[in-house]
Scaffold this active site. Structure first.
Site, PDB file in Angstrom:
ATOM      1  CD  GLU A   1      -2.792  -0.619  -0.308  1.00 22.01           C
ATOM      2  OE1 GLU A   1      -2.790  -0.248  -1.551  1.00 22.01           O
ATOM      3  OE2 GLU A   1      -3.856  -1.676   0.968  1.00 22.01           O
ATOM      4  CG  HIS A   2      -0.227   4.931   0.690  1.00 27.39           C
ATOM      5  ND1 HIS A   2      -0.818   5.855   0.219  1.00 27.39           N
ATOM      6  CD2 HIS A   2      -1.176   4.520   0.903  1.00 27.39           C
ATOM      7  CE1 HIS A   2      -1.821   6.385   0.528  1.00 27.39           C
ATOM      8  NE2 HIS A   2      -2.155   4.943   1.101  1.00 27.39           N
TER       9      HIS A   2
ATOM     10  N   GLY B   1     -17.092   4.737  -3.398  1.00 31.51           N
ATOM     11  CA  GLY B   1     -16.811   5.075  -1.785  1.00 31.51           C
ATOM     12  C   GLY B   1     -16.612   3.793  -0.625  1.00 31.51           C
TER      13      GLY B   1
ATOM     14  CB  SER C   1     -12.687   6.478  -9.230  1.00 40.93           C
ATOM     15  OG  SER C   1     -12.262   5.734  -8.489  1.00 40.93           O
TER      16      SER C   1
ATOM     17  CG  ASP D   1      -6.774   1.951  -7.573  1.00 38.21           C
ATOM     18  OD1 ASP D   1      -6.515   0.311  -7.055  1.00 38.21           O
ATOM     19  OD2 ASP D   1      -6.735   2.653  -7.048  1.00 38.21           O
TER      20      ASP D   1
ATOM     21  CE1 TYR E   1      -2.967   7.390  -3.139  1.00 39.83           C
ATOM     22  CE2 TYR E   1      -2.475   9.238  -3.598  1.00 39.83           C
ATOM     23  CZ  TYR E   1      -2.355   7.391  -3.891  1.00 39.83           C
ATOM     24  OH  TYR E   1      -1.966   7.027  -5.026  1.00 39.83           O
TER      25      TYR E   1
HETATM   26  C1  GLA Z   1      -5.497   4.507  -3.784  1.00 38.20           C
HETATM   27  C2  GLA Z   1      -4.188   4.833  -5.155  1.00 38.20           C
HETATM   28  C3  GLA Z   1      -3.171   4.011  -5.765  1.00 38.20           C
HETATM   29  C4  GLA Z   1      -2.770   3.572  -4.802  1.00 38.20           C
HETATM   30  C5  GLA Z   1      -2.789   3.448  -3.426  1.00 38.20           C
HETATM   31  C6  GLA Z   1      -2.746   2.943  -1.951  1.00 38.20           C
HETATM   32  O1  GLA Z   1      -5.644   3.601  -4.138  1.00 38.20           O
HETATM   33  O2  GLA Z   1      -5.415   5.368  -6.581  1.00 38.20           O
HETATM   34  O3  GLA Z   1      -2.845   4.015  -6.729  1.00 38.20           O
HETATM   35  O4  GLA Z   1      -1.519   4.646  -4.262  1.00 38.20           O
HETATM   36  O5  GLA Z   1      -4.893   4.658  -3.240  1.00 38.20           O
HETATM   37  O6  GLA Z   1      -1.944   1.830  -2.338  1.00 38.20           O
END
Ligand code: GLA
Length: 392
Positions: free
Chosen positions: A34-35, A126, A132, A182, A234
């Site tokens: 994640e991230h 959401g 999205s 995503d 974010y």
């Molecule tokens: C959201 C963003 C992704 C990614 C995640 C965290 O989903 O769209 O690109 O950064 O957060 O892993």
């Protein structure tokens, strides 16, 4: 009815004829990583069976008309817009997502035609399950098809390019500074597999992830929470990571190995250290998870999921009460591991559970929410499904 059938039926009702094409794309949960995507690192998502479908026919007047079927069964129509008039800021709300894709594809030289689009789907909105991006990917594939470059044809763009174009739409038209996780998950995941994606190299590997065959389930807990600072939070994290990479003299935090972490932390200002610690350790956890899955040791990834959550809660600071309650309740009731998934500040958590414990763990989560006076979460079991594709 599948989302594609629903979209086709709504299209026929709206336009008095059947659509010429239909494409759909799934939502996702990220198993771990994640991230890390915007830090050039590793991610490991699966596609959900929930999809967004687009039914469409071309128009000859260069106008894009978009309608979406709401959960209430009502068709919501955006103001039809000439393709030439599309520019960042020209569309707001949900219509910015399909319009942005048309704008981005044109910017990449795709000969987008005017089109009637009707959208329907069952990816919860959401919920941090990437509805999205599912929408944007389905629109991209539809518009490419109408432009004579279908993703299943000889003149198809590379999937990595389609993902990048969707990212351009998201970053520059919608205005969300997201990475490539995503779109890539939605376009490239396959049934029964998790997708190991090395964001820097673009390399993709399908990793078997068949929970049922080993008596496990992946429980998704949609907390129904979305905190107002999710977007600013974010962006701040992303800028912090980029600043840290600059200070360390590397292209991205991907370039800091676990062995180099302590040295890197020493030279960084205090406030950037936890961000870097999360990203570096999270990349390592992804690699370890993939190795465990490759070795057929699915149950052993539980503690990695939980460590990932702790790292996001304490170092990256993107969890929230609802996510922590879900994770803690699931773990206390016997989950093998649990973590928040997606961008954070709300959205969904996942828990790896033994099939025979699924009911009790679900109940424990619901009770914990009720005790804390939180809105009841939505629970379902995620089975890795297919990525985007043609329905018509
Ligand atoms: C959201 C963003 C992704 C990614 C995640 C965290 O989903 O769209 O690109 O950064 O957060 O892993």
């Amino acid at each position: 009815m599948s989302p594609a059938e629903t979209a086709a039926e709504a299209f026929a009702t709206e336009h008095g004829r059947a659509p010429e094409v239909a494409w759909s794309a799934p939502g996702r949960v990220n198993l771990i990583g994640e991230h890390t995507d915007y830090n050039d690192g590793f991610v490991l998502p699966i596609a959900l069976p929930h999809r967004i479908a687009v039914a469409a026919s071309p128009r000859t007047d260069g106008v894009l008309s978009v309608a979406t079927l709401g959960d209430d069964g009502v068709l919501h129509r955006a103001e039809p817009a000439p393709l030439d008039a599309l520019a960042p800021g020209s569309q707001t709300g949900w219509a910015a997502y399909p319009s942005g894709v048309a704008w981005a594809l044109r910017g990449q030289g795709v000969e987008v035609t005017g089109a009637d689009l009707v959208i329907a789907g069952d990816v919860p909105a959401g919920a941090g399950l990437s509805s999205s991006h599912a929408l944007e990917c389905a629109v991209a594939l539809t518009l490419l098809d109408l432009a004579g470059r279908p993703a299943d044809g000889p003149d198809a763009p590379a999937t990595a390019d389609i993902a990048r174009w969707v990212q351009i739409s998201e970053n520059d038209f919608v205005g969300a500074p997201t990475g490539l996780l995503d779109q890539t998950a939605s376009l490239s995941c396959t049934e029964s597999h998790a997708l190991f994606f090395d964001v820097r190299s673009g390399e993709l590997e399908q990793i078997p992830f068949d929970t049922a065959s080993v008596g496990l389930e992946l429980l998704v807990i949609d907390t129904r929470a979305k905190h107002s600072h999710s977007e600013s939070g974010y962006g701040e994290r992303r800028r912090g990571c980029e600043h840290a990479a600059d200070l360390l003299g590397v292209k991205a935090l991907r370039d800091v190995s676990l062995a180099e972490l302590d040295g890197a932390l020493e030279v960084l200002p205090e406030e950037l250290r936890p961000l870097v610690r999360h990203v570096v350790t999270e990349n390592e956890r992804v690699v370890t998870t993939v190795a465990a899955l490759d070795a057929g040791e699915l149950a052993s990834i539980g503690p990695l999921l939980t460590s990932s959550h702790v790292s996001m809660r304490d170092d990256y600071r993107i969890s929230c009460l609802e996510l922590d309650v879900a994770v803690d309740a699931a773990l206390e009731a016997g989950a093998l591991g649990a973590r928040m998934t997606g961008g954070g500040f709300g959205g969904s958590a996942i828990a790896l559970v033994r099939a025979q414990d699924r009911e009790a763990i679900g109940q424990a989560v619901l009770s914990s929410y009720a005790e804390q006076g939180l809105t009841e979460p939505r629970l379902f079991t995620a089975i890795p499904a297919a990525g985007a594709g043609r329905d018509r």
